[in-house]
Design a protein around this motif. Structure first.
Motif: not given
Length: 80
Positions: A2-3, A23, A28, A31
């Motif tokens: 995740t971010t 993202d 996911g 990035f």
């Protein structure tokens, strides 16, 4: 990944610096990173990217398929 996970890893290295994680595809695994840190002073662009890639060497190709990195010193970012 995740971010939030990525931001946490980056904050462990660049604890008081500006960090933005996006993202790109909402999947996911792709990035975009913006890191503004004076730790980059006198560091080449290649060295900056290697430093960041090294933080994610366990996740790259498994959880993370692409990182778009923008790494600036505070002065460089102010002049962008």
């Amino acid at each position: 990944m995740t971010t939030k996970d990525i931001k946490e890893i980056l904050h462990n290295k660049f604890n008081n610096d500006f960090i933005e994680v996006v993202d790109i595809n909402n999947t996911g695994d792709h990035f975009s990173l913006l890191v503004i840190s004076n730790d980059f002073i006198d560091m080449t662009l290649l060295h900056r990217h290697r430093l960041i890639y090294d933080l994610f060497k366990k996740q790259l190709t498994k959880e993370i398929h692409a990182l778009q990195i923008k790494a600036y010193t505070e002065e460089e970012f102010a002049n962008e």
